[in-house]
Design a protein around this motif. Structure first.
Motif, PDB file in Angstrom:
ATOM      1  N   ALA A   1       0.892  -1.060   0.127  1.00 50.23           N
ATOM      2  CA  ALA A   1      -0.115   0.054   0.135  1.00 50.23           C
ATOM      3  C   ALA A   1       0.946   1.273   0.098  1.00 50.23           C
ATOM      4  CB  ALA A   1      -1.062   0.045   1.404  1.00 50.23           C
ATOM      5  N   PHE A   2       2.102   1.074   0.401  1.00 54.85           N
ATOM      6  CA  PHE A   2       3.111   2.364   0.577  1.00 54.85           C
ATOM      7  C   PHE A   2       3.806   2.610  -0.805  1.00 54.85           C
ATOM      8  CE2 PHE A   2       1.499   2.384   4.689  1.00 54.85           C
ATOM      9  CZ  PHE A   2       1.831   3.473   5.378  1.00 54.85           C
ATOM     10  N   SER A   3       3.670   1.454  -1.713  1.00 56.03           N
ATOM     11  CA  SER A   3       4.548   1.388  -2.953  1.00 56.03           C
ATOM     12  C   SER A   3       4.348   2.704  -3.826  1.00 56.03           C
ATOM     13  CB  SER A   3       4.479   0.185  -3.663  1.00 56.03           C
ATOM     14  OG  SER A   3       2.940   0.026  -4.151  1.00 56.03           O
ATOM     15  N   GLU A   4       3.004   3.261  -3.930  1.00 57.13           N
ATOM     16  CA  GLU A   4       2.906   4.417  -4.300  1.00 57.13           C
ATOM     17  C   GLU A   4       3.417   5.833  -3.553  1.00 57.13           C
ATOM     18  OE1 GLU A   4       1.276   5.128  -7.299  1.00 57.13           O
ATOM     19  OE2 GLU A   4       1.332   3.130  -7.672  1.00 57.13           O
ATOM     20  N   PRO A   5       3.685   6.601  -4.296  1.00 60.56           N
ATOM     21  CA  PRO A   5       4.412   7.749  -3.631  1.00 60.56           C
ATOM     22  C   PRO A   5       3.393   8.795  -3.042  1.00 60.56           C
ATOM     23  CG  PRO A   5       4.497   8.146  -5.985  1.00 60.56           C
ATOM     24  CD  PRO A   5       4.133   6.715  -5.692  1.00 60.56           C
ATOM     25  N   PHE A   6       3.518   9.605  -1.983  1.00 56.70           N
ATOM     26  CA  PHE A   6       2.513  10.435  -1.431  1.00 56.70           C
ATOM     27  C   PHE A   6       2.826  11.706  -2.149  1.00 56.70           C
ATOM     28  CE2 PHE A   6       3.128   7.226   1.862  1.00 56.70           C
ATOM     29  CZ  PHE A   6       2.026   7.183   2.562  1.00 56.70           C
ATOM     30  N   ARG A   7       1.615  12.114  -2.400  1.00 54.70           N
ATOM     31  CA  ARG A   7       1.470  13.522  -3.105  1.00 54.70           C
ATOM     32  C   ARG A   7       0.931  14.704  -2.205  1.00 54.70           C
ATOM     33  NH1 ARG A   7       0.320   9.645  -6.588  1.00 54.70           N
ATOM     34  NH2 ARG A   7       1.338   9.672  -8.803  1.00 54.70           N
ATOM     35  N   LEU A   8       1.894  15.765  -2.030  1.00 52.18           N
ATOM     36  CA  LEU A   8       1.567  16.517  -1.173  1.00 52.18           C
ATOM     37  C   LEU A   8       1.924  18.020  -2.183  1.00 52.18           C
ATOM     38  CD1 LEU A   8       3.490  15.551   2.086  1.00 52.18           C
ATOM     39  CD2 LEU A   8       1.224  15.324   1.788  1.00 52.18           C
ATOM     40  N   GLY A   9       0.916  18.395  -2.396  1.00 53.99           N
ATOM     41  CA  GLY A   9       0.707  19.635  -3.361  1.00 53.99           C
ATOM     42  C   GLY A   9       1.402  19.105  -4.762  1.00 53.99           C
ATOM     43  N   LYS A  10       2.340  19.739  -5.108  1.00 61.66           N
ATOM     44  CA  LYS A  10       3.059  19.384  -6.281  1.00 61.66           C
ATOM     45  C   LYS A  10       4.389  18.327  -6.116  1.00 61.66           C
ATOM     46  CE  LYS A  10       1.957  23.992  -8.511  1.00 61.66           C
ATOM     47  NZ  LYS A  10       2.712  25.105  -9.193  1.00 61.66           N
ATOM     48  N   ASP A  11       4.572  18.209  -4.837  1.00 62.52           N
ATOM     49  CA  ASP A  11       5.767  17.579  -4.554  1.00 62.52           C
ATOM     50  C   ASP A  11       5.263  16.135  -4.240  1.00 62.52           C
ATOM     51  OD1 ASP A  11       7.250  19.730  -4.620  1.00 62.52           O
ATOM     52  OD2 ASP A  11       6.692  20.103  -2.497  1.00 62.52           O
TER      53      ASP A  11
END
Length: 522
Positions: free
Chosen positions: A392-402
């Motif tokens: 479930a954590f293989s996808e990166p976290f998106r925080l705004g544009k980062d």
């Protein structure tokens, strides 16, 4: 002697001895006259409206009380059909009552007495509402099999009805109803509000029907209580049940025997709706057990659940997953606490989705999470859940544009082998998690006795390290830097070494690792 008295005379012609004659019979009516006077005095003096009507509703007689109660008198003729357009007749619940449903009409139609029917009379011309308790008695002519007149006796209960309506409204606002039960006869009376609270969908006529509205355990509790009530005792119970439509309810039921009943068979009391209070308590309890940020269970709640399951022999296969987010501190330091909180919320959602219904999820503190699951029915479940969480954590976290890649380090511990108390079990899972993080991030590690031994040794070493400076166990060695062309020493690097009397000479990499962990490096 000149005394006057009433007589009734019947006469007839006849031929007597060949001549026309007359025979007359006179009856003294003094006694009947006196009775009629007394009857008239009684009828006119009684505080009940008495009227005599025919099938068309025309009034043939009305006593003084009726004139006063109905507000009819003076120049108004009474021997005419009333103007029903001026009168609105309603039943006890305020619903319009058609003419054929009036007590007088029913008595004329059925030939039977209609007793104590409550109805309201609203006169449009005077804007006055009157509440009556009406009894209608059909009147039959001699030899007739159908009533042609009806005698109605009506009592003005306007004040009583007003008090009753006020009392009902008070009960409704306070959500408190009344009940009375006779144990000897089984007769039960419930006020309207009490019936509404129980929500049976029909009138409850017995205590057995009330018991049927309750949950099984509360049903038995109330039954035992009612059976044990005796003179001078009472009870107060909080009971849970379900209405006819399935809606749950909570009530506080209070009761005691009637002090004037020598057999203590007549019980009475109140029924208070406490459903809202119970829901509020449940919401507060849920709030107290929920992490405000992520919506998962909080530390206290998961500890309580772990302790509950460890006490239950049926949950001997309890397993804990201790989850720590790798690189979370970097995100929190670089982007700030708001971004860190958003990441924690997303992380909690991913963990809960990965676990599903196979375990309980909680935020244990900071960026650490706990998952409690059973392993007795599926020995592979802890490892499988660990893999699902990491996936479930293989996808990166998106925080705004980062975008940030945040992984997890997971430690696994099984009860009772790795701990027979919640704290021991959590500590074992924590040890396994730190070992996993030390070996490689984004991995999971199960607790083992060897790991425990290494952890114990590490704790001992940390303890010795904290005391090493005071005991003078550190010494310096110098690593020279030499110019190979001339052989001259250009510089010397000063290095700290630790020699402990119990542990011997400690390797530098191990000293640095420990000192970084404990904060002693500075």
């Amino acid at each position: 002697d000149g005394t006057r008295f009433p007589v009734e005379v019947h006469s007839a012609n006849l031929v007597y001895d060949g001549e026309n004659a007359m025979v007359a019979v006179a009856r003294d009516l003094s006694a009947r006259h006196d009775a009629e006077v007394r009857y008239h005095t009684l009828i006119e003096g009684i505080d009940k409206a008495i009227t005599l009507q025919d099938r068309q509703g025309r009034v043939h007689y009305m006593n003084a009380a009726a004139s006063r109660i109905y507000g009819i008198g003076g120049d108004e003729p009474i021997h005419v059909e009333p103007d029903w357009n001026d009168w609105l007749v309603v039943d006890e619940d305020g619903r319009f009552l058609p003419f054929e449903a009036h007590p007088a009409s029913r008595a004329l139609a059925t030939g039977q007495t209609v007793s104590s029917q409550v109805l309201g009379l609203f006169r449009r011309s005077t804007q006055r509402l009157l509440w009556l308790s009406v009894t209608a008695v059909p009147q039959f002519a001699p030899g007739a099999d159908q009533a042609d007149m009806v005698l109605t006796l009506s009592s003005d209960i306007t004040e009583l009805q007003r008090d009753k309506a006020l009392f009902d409204r008070v009960q409704e606002l306070a959500q408190i109803g009344g009940w009375q039960w006779d144990r000897a006869s089984g007769a039960l009376y419930l006020t309207r509000e009490a019936s509404r609270i129980l929500g049976a969908g029909h009138a409850l006529a017995s205590m057995q029907q009330v018991l049927a509205c309750l949950r099984e355990d509360d049903r038995e509790r109330l039954r035992r209580t009612l059976e044990s009530i005796c003179d001078g005792t009472g009870f107060e119970l909080e009971l849970q049940g379900a209405q006819a439509d399935g809606s749950p309810f909570w009530v506080r039921m209070i009761g005691e025997p009637d002090p004037h009943d020598p057999g203590s068979d007549r019980l009475s009391g109140t029924l208070q709706d406490i459903t809202e209070r119970k829901h509020a308590e449940q919401a507060l309890r849920l709030q107290a057990q929920t992490d405000a940020l992520t919506g998962l269970m909080n530390r206290d709640a998961i500890l309580e659940q772990i302790a509950l399951r460890m006490r239950n022999p049926g949950h001997s296969g309890l397993c804990l997953l201790y989850i720590d987010l790798d690189r979370f501190k970097i995100v929190n330091d670089v982007l700030g606490h708001n971004a860190g909180d958003a990441l924690l919320v997303d992380a909690a959602h991913r963990i809960a989705t990965a676990v599903g219904t196979e375990g309980l999820c909680a935020r244990f503190g900071g960026d650490e999470f706990l998952v409690a699951c059973r392993a007795d029915d599926d020995h592979e479940r802890p490892q499988r859940l660990a893999k699902q969480i990491q996936h479930a954590f293989s996808e990166p976290f998106r925080l705004g544009k980062d975008e940030f890649n945040v992984t997890t380090s997971i430690g696994i511990a099984h009860a009772p082998d790795d701990g027979d108390t919640p704290n021991q079990l959590i500590q074992s899972a924590d040890v396994a998690m730190y070992d996993s993080k030390r070996r490689q991030r984004n991995g999971f590690q199960s607790f083992s006795p060897e790991l425990a031994s290494r952890q114990h040794e590490r704790l001992q070493t940390e303890t010795q390290l904290r005391r090493a400076l005071d005991k003078g166990e550190f010494h310096l060695v110098y690593q020279p830097q030499v110019d190979l062309r001339t052989g001259r020493i250009l510089y010397a690097e000063a290095l700290v070494r630790w020699r402990n009397p119990q542990l011997g000479e400690m390797r530098p990499d191990r000293v640095i690792d420990l000192a970084e962990t404990t904060g002693d490096l500075v």
